[in-house]
Every structure is written in structure tokens, then in C-alpha cells.
Design a protein around this motif. Structure first.
Motif, short mmCIF file in Angstrom:
data_model
loop_
_atom_site.label_atom_id
_atom_site.label_comp_id
_atom_site.label_asym_id
_atom_site.label_seq_id
_atom_site.Cartn_x
_atom_site.Cartn_y
_atom_site.Cartn_z
N HIS A 166 -6.47 15.25 -6.76
CA HIS A 166 -6.03 13.92 -7.17
C HIS A 166 -7.01 12.86 -6.69
O HIS A 166 -7.62 13.00 -5.63
CB HIS A 166 -4.65 13.61 -6.59
N ALA A 167 -7.12 11.80 -7.47
CA ALA A 167 -7.93 10.65 -7.08
C ALA A 167 -7.00 9.44 -7.02
O ALA A 167 -6.47 9.00 -8.05
CB ALA A 167 -9.05 10.41 -8.08
N PHE A 168 -6.78 8.92 -5.83
CA PHE A 168 -5.84 7.82 -5.63
C PHE A 168 -6.57 6.55 -5.19
O PHE A 168 -7.61 6.60 -4.53
CB PHE A 168 -4.81 8.19 -4.55
N LEU A 169 -5.94 5.41 -5.54
CA LEU A 169 -6.49 4.12 -5.13
C LEU A 169 -5.68 3.48 -4.01
O LEU A 169 -6.23 2.74 -3.20
CB LEU A 169 -6.53 3.16 -6.33
N SER A 170 -4.38 3.72 -3.98
CA SER A 170 -3.53 3.09 -2.97
C SER A 170 -2.42 4.05 -2.57
O SER A 170 -2.11 4.99 -3.30
CB SER A 170 -2.95 1.77 -3.48
N ILE A 171 -1.81 3.77 -1.41
CA ILE A 171 -0.80 4.68 -0.88
C ILE A 171 0.28 3.87 -0.16
O ILE A 171 0.02 2.78 0.37
CB ILE A 171 -1.46 5.69 0.09
N ALA A 172 1.50 4.38 -0.19
CA ALA A 172 2.63 3.74 0.50
C ALA A 172 3.46 4.82 1.16
O ALA A 172 3.66 5.90 0.59
CB ALA A 172 3.48 2.94 -0.49
N HIS A 173 3.95 4.53 2.35
CA HIS A 173 4.69 5.52 3.12
C HIS A 173 6.12 5.04 3.32
O HIS A 173 6.36 3.93 3.81
CB HIS A 173 4.03 5.71 4.49
N GLY A 174 7.10 5.86 2.91
CA GLY A 174 8.48 5.60 3.26
C GLY A 174 8.76 6.22 4.62
O GLY A 174 7.84 6.54 5.38
N SER A 175 10.03 6.41 4.95
CA SER A 175 10.33 7.01 6.25
C SER A 175 9.76 8.41 6.34
O SER A 175 9.03 8.74 7.27
CB SER A 175 11.85 7.04 6.47
N ASN A 176 10.09 9.26 5.35
CA ASN A 176 9.64 10.66 5.38
C ASN A 176 9.08 11.10 4.04
O ASN A 176 9.03 12.30 3.76
CB ASN A 176 10.80 11.58 5.78
#
Length: 618
Positions: A462-472
């Protein structure tokens, strides 16, 4: 029909207290009838005197006392052994004891109920007939045991609210009925019902009556606390005066129990729970504040601090100045503030303090009890709790690292996200890497490998530009705006129907729908994103309305947030979501518990976007 946080069942301690002493009480006898030449027996001691006295229930003929008792107990484990419900059949046992408490074997016991209309008993087998309380009696000769036995009604399995949808004008009243039913479909009488409105600025309610207050839509809950059950209706209220827009914000961040944002002048404001001083108000207090208030930079070393970035998490907050200096405040039990080298006697601070950094930093993200940041060279630094590997510093570390240390691997990163025990980032080659605990699959390694102590590539090409993290759980966006998520999927927050096989997603899975997303955010058990025209979409858990679609139904696929708003930014945390519209007005939806939605009043929940209040004192 699930219960929300205000519907708490009976606690274990209360249940145990209700159960009382397992050793049944003995009531003793009523005394022997007087025999020839004797006197009437006293309770428990029997008659005295003559030799011809007939035995009484607690005495012996001739006036001799009956010693000992009959203990009554229930078969199997039970919390409240002498409470059963209608239609239940329960078996009880009698143990005949002498005056020293020793069991006397092979005793014939007879059983009776003081009110056979409530329950009957045959050989110790009790059949519950109707709600009420009566005495269960076991008799062996002159010995007797008595226990009070309560028969509960059949539980309520549904509460129907009639009408289920009601439209009112502000100031108008309407009658509403709540009908609790048991498993047989029978209406249950004498049920204590709690009437609660999700958003009291839209409507208020009392038993049988609803009043319109202001423009908007809100759920009405009628709940039986005893049954841990609720019914829900929808209340729509129209008003000649529309509600004001949300206060202007330039940035917003949602933590677990508080939120922070930046006003147009780049000042930090926070609201919600202040137990660890995380609101930056200059003092700790176990209080909640539903109205945004300025972070007390006037009490810091630099009173005129302004920020470009602000973040909120569990018990601490951090912000970056335009020059990249990091300031943090709130809980510091694990060194997550990064402001002192020695944690002895320093549990936190209620005003911003400068991080002992190697910066300047360009980005900062907060985990449960740790913090990570990217410096101006795009290198990652982390500090705080290291036990789960979320700092990316390898093994052999103390549990707490109170000052920033560079993440191993010497990679450069574009974006960063942090959760309960995991950190993830996008490197300059657009690859996702994660490190920390993998109990819920949030490392995305394609396996249930327990942990990764250094940055490790997420499975898949995969090629990603942005990321976000929830609790788990974690979500990331591709250059085409496609969302992929992995980790905990217990509520559908990765975009798949939660089943036994998809409860945990160990590698990225695509979020369904033909969407082109430009921003993404993760809460405790839900995810949200903005599409290329500013519409907000959310998926996952919706127990408190955090999906914002005007319902309380979970959804494993994106649903559009109600109201027709166009947003430029979105944030999620806990069971709350917030967004900043294209005109700069801030709105939040979902749980208002502890004031974290910033509504300016005690908001239970909002299932559609609700304006954030103006700063306290304005």
C-alpha cells in the motif's frame, strides 16, 4: 435497546449485600402450649413446669427446650439466593443442626410457604408464581428454619414509546406514553422508569410529557434501570429563532474525556474533565467544564504563547508553537509530558510547560500515556510509557522514559498517529509502519505477533499519504482518497461487519463505498473522514450518536453526518466527534459526558452536529 452510561445495573457489591449471610436465620418456636400443671412456653425455650404439656412449635412437651435450628440454602452458586423471578423453579435444601451447630443427619423435613399465591414449595422445590415476598419455612420436628423469599417480576424486555417520533414547536408540549413489556408481551406494571433527553437544549421531558425547547433533533430515552434497558424515540423541534453557529476555531482535537482547540488568534482553549489538570486552567479539580476556556499561558514561562497545533488524549494535552517548540500539560504519571527528567514527586502540571526536546517539532501526536513527535528533519521522537513498545526505542528500557528519545531505524516520516499502546507513521516512501502492542491487530502486520519494539512495515503493498489512530484501530488514506483500516473491529470501525472472523483485522482492509477522502480521524470505536467536497462520513460504534447521522445505530460502512454541513477539519476521540466547518464554526456530536462536546451546558449526547459554545466569559 442497549443502555448508555447513565443506565447502570445493580453493582456486584450491592448484590452481595442483598444476599446477606448464607447461614439462614432461625426464628425459634412460639413456645409450648401449657400442659397440665405447667405454664405456657416462652419463645425458643418452650414451656416449663408440668409433664403433660403438648409440644409447641419451638418447645418440647413437658417444658424441655428445643435446641438447634434448620438452615436453608439454595442449590448451586447465587448472588442473591433468596430472590427468584416469576416462572423460575429453584431447589432449596434444609440442614438440621443441634445447639452446637452440628448437622443432624437423616432428619425428615417438611416445607411450606407462608403465601402459596406468591410461591409454592414441594420437597424444597420452589415454584415462583407472582411478584411478592413470603416466608419459606422448613420444619424438622421441633426445629424450624425460616427465610424471607422475594419473587421478582418477569424482566422487561422492551419499552415502546408512543409516538416513536414527535414533531414539536419550541414551547409546545405533547403527551407521550412508555409501555414496558415482558417476554410474554404482557404490559409490566409498577416499573420505575427514568425519562432522559439526549440534548436538553432541544427538548425536556418528564413522565408522560415532552416539551420543545429549541431547534434541533434529539433522542428521548425511557429506561428501566432495574432491567438495564431503554426505549428510544425521536423528538424534532422547530423554532422561529435558529440556534447560533458554533464558535470560531482554527483547529480542534478530541481526547477521551476532554477536548482542546485553537481560536482564530491561535490561543489554546480546552473543555471537559479536569482531573489531571489537562484543561490547563491552572489547577487540578475533579470537575467537568462544558464551556471552552483559555489555557493559562499567562501562568507559564511565556505568557503570550500562541500555537499552530494542539492535541488532546487521555489525561494530557500538548501543543506546538509556530517555531516548533512543544508545550504539554496534564498528567505526567509515565513521563508523557516530557518536561522533567526526574518524575519523583511530579505527577503532572495544570499549566503548559516546555518539553525538554531535541526539536523543533513539526507534528505531535498523543497516545494514552506517551507522546511522539516529528522534528524538522522528519525524524520521530517519543517519550512516556515504554512498556508496550509504543515508543519505538527497542527493548531493555525502563518502563518510563520522561524525556524525548529518537525512534530507532533512522527513518523519515510524513505523518504520525498514536493510540492506546501503539504508534503508526507514514514514511517518505508512503509506507505505513507501526510499533508497540499488537493485541488488537493495530500493528497491521498480517499476524497476531504480540509486539514490535521498533517501526515495522504494515502488511500489504500500500502507498499511503496520511494516517489516523483510534484507541485500538488505525486508518490511512491513499493518494486517491481510499481509506484502509486495520486493528480492532468490534464495532465495525475498520469498515467491515464485525463477525467472529473479522473481529480483529490484522492487515489493512478497504473501507466500503465510492468515496474520495481527504482527511480521516479515529475515536475509541468509530472512524470518521471528510470527502473532497467537505462532507463528513463516519462508521463504527454509534452508542452515543458519534456517527452524527441522527440515529444510534452502529454502521460498518460510512454514513453521512446529518445537517448538510461542509467541514474543513475533523477530529474524533472517545465517543465524540468534532469538526470545523468551512466558515470556521466548530461543531461536536456524540457523547457530551463530562462536558467534552463543549456545548456550554450538561449535554448527555447529540446525534447530529451541535455548536461548540463561545469561550467562557465572552
Amino acid at each position: 435497546m442497549r443502555s448508555r452510561y447513565w443506565l447502570l445495573g445493580i453493582s456486584l457489591a450491592a448484590a452481595l449485600a442483598a444476599c446477606g449471610d448464607d447461614a439462614p436465620r432461625n426464628t425459634g418456636g412460639s413456645g409450648g402450649d401449657p400442659g397440665a400443671g405447667g405454664t405456657a412456653g416462652d419463645p425458643d425455650t418452650g414451656g416449663t413446669g408440668g409433664s403433660a404439656g403438648d409440644p409447641g412449635p419451638g418447645g418440647t412437651g413437658g417444658g424441655e427446650p428445643a435446641e438447634g435450628e434448620v438452615w436453608i440454602s439454595r442449590d448451586g452458586f447465587c448472588l442473591d439466593c433468596f430472590s427468584i423471578q416469576v416462572k423460575e423453579v429453584a431447589e432449596y435444601y434444609a440442614s438440621v443442626r443441634d445447639g452446637d451447630g452440628n448437622e443432624i443427619p437423616d432428619q425428615e423435613v417438611s416445607w411450606s410457604s407462608s403465601d402459596p399465591s406468591i410461591f409454592t414449595v414441594d420437597g424444597g422445590v420452589v415454584t415462583a408464581l407472582r411478584p411478592g415476598e413470603a416466608e419459606l419455612v422448613a420444619t424438622a420436628g421441633q426445629r424450624k428454619g425460616v427465610r424471607s423469599l422475594r419473587v421478582r417480576r418477569l424482566p422487561v424486555v422492551s419499552i415502546e414509546i408512543v409516538p416513536s417520533r414527535l414533531s414539536l414547536a419550541a414551547g409546545e408540549e405533547a403527551s407521550v406514553s412508555a409501555i414496558p413489556r415482558n417476554e410474554d408481551g404482557e404490559v409490566v406494571e409498577d416499573v420505575e422508569l427514568l425519562w432522559i433527553v439526549g440534548n436538553p437544549a432541544v427538548a425536556d421531558a418528564e413522565p408522560g410529557l415532552v416539551r420543545g425547547v429549541g431547534e434541533g433533533s434529539t433522542p428521548l430515552f425511557v429506561a428501566s434501570v432495574e432491567d438495564n434497558l431503554e426505549g428510544t424515540a425521536r423528538i424534532d423541534v422547530s423554532a422561529a429563532q435558529p440556534r447560533p453557529a458554533g464558535a470560531p476555531f482554527g483547529a480542534i482535537s478530541v481526547g477521551t474525556n476532554f477536548s482542546c482547540g485553537l481560536d482564530p488568534a491561535s490561543r489554546g482553549l480546552c473543555w471537559g474533565w479536569n482531573y489531571w489538570g489537562q484543561l490547563g486552567r491552572g489547577a487540578w479539580s475533579d470537575e467537568s467544564f462544558p464551556t471552552p476556556a483559555a489555557v493559562r499561558t499567562d501562568l507559564a514561562d511565556e505568557p503570550n504563547l500562541v500555537f499552530d497545533v494542539i492535541r488532546a488524549q487521555e489525561g494530557h494535552a500538548c501543543a506546538l508553537t509556530p517555531g516548533g517548540q512543544a508545550w504539554c500539560w496534564g498528567s505526567n504519571g509515565s513521563g508523557e509530558l516530557g518536561v522533567v527528567e526526574d518524575l519523583t514527586g511530579f505527577g503532572g502540571v495544570a499549566v503548559p510547560m516546555p518539553v525538554l526536546q531535541q526539536g523543533p517539532f513539526s507534528r505531535i501526536e498523543l497516545g494514552y500515556d506517551f507522546t511522539c513527535a516529528l522534528d524538522s528533519d522528519s525524524k520521530a521522537w517519543c517519550w512516556g510509557m515504554s512498556g508496550d513498545g509504543a515508543l519505538g526505542l527497542g527493548g531493555g528500557l525502563p518502563d518510563k522514559v520522561p524525556v524525548p528519545r529518537k525512534v530507532l531505524g533512522d527513518r523519515t516520516f510524513l505523518d504520525l498517529g498514536a493510540g492506546l499502546q501503539t504508534t503508526c507513521a507514514i514514511d517518505t516512501a508512503n509506507r505505513a509502519l507501526c510499533w508497540g502492542n499488537n493485541a488488537t491487530g493495530s500493528l497491521g502486520l498480517g499476524s497476531d505477533t504480540w509486539e514490535a519494539l521498533v517501526p515495522t512495515e504494515v502488511h500489504g503493498d500500500h502507498a499511503f499519504l496520511s494516517i489516523a489512530h483510534g484507541s485500538n484501530h488505525v486508518c490511512a488514506l491513499t493518494g486517491a482518497g481510499e481509506a484502509w483500516c486495520w486493528g480492532d473491529n468490534s464495532s465495525g470501525q475498520t469498515g467491515r461487519e464485525p463477525t467472529f472472523s473479522s473481529w480483529t483485522e490484522y492487515e489493512p482492509v478497504p473501507v466500503p463505498g465510492d468515496h474520495a477522502f481527504v482527511a480521516i480521524a479515529g475515536g475509541a470505536h468509530h472512524s470518521c473522514a471528510l470527502d473532497d467536497v467537505g462532507r463528513a462520513w463516519c462508521w463504527g460504534n454509534n452508542l452515543y450518536g458519534q456517527l452524527g447521522d441522527g440515529t444510534l445505530a452502529d454502521s460498518p460502512f460510512p454514513v453521512e453526518v446529518a445537517g448538510g454541513h461542509r467541514f474543513q477539519a475533523i477530529a474524533a476521540g472517545g465517543s465524540t466527534t468534532c469538526g470545523i466547518r468551512s466558515d470556521g464554526a466548530a461543531y461536536c456530536w456524540g457523547s457530551g459526558h463530562l462536558g467534552m462536546s463543549g456545548a456550554g451546558f450538561d449535554l448527555n449526547l447529540a446525534w447530529e452536529p451541535w455548536p461548540v459554545a463561545e469561550e467562557e466569559g465572552r
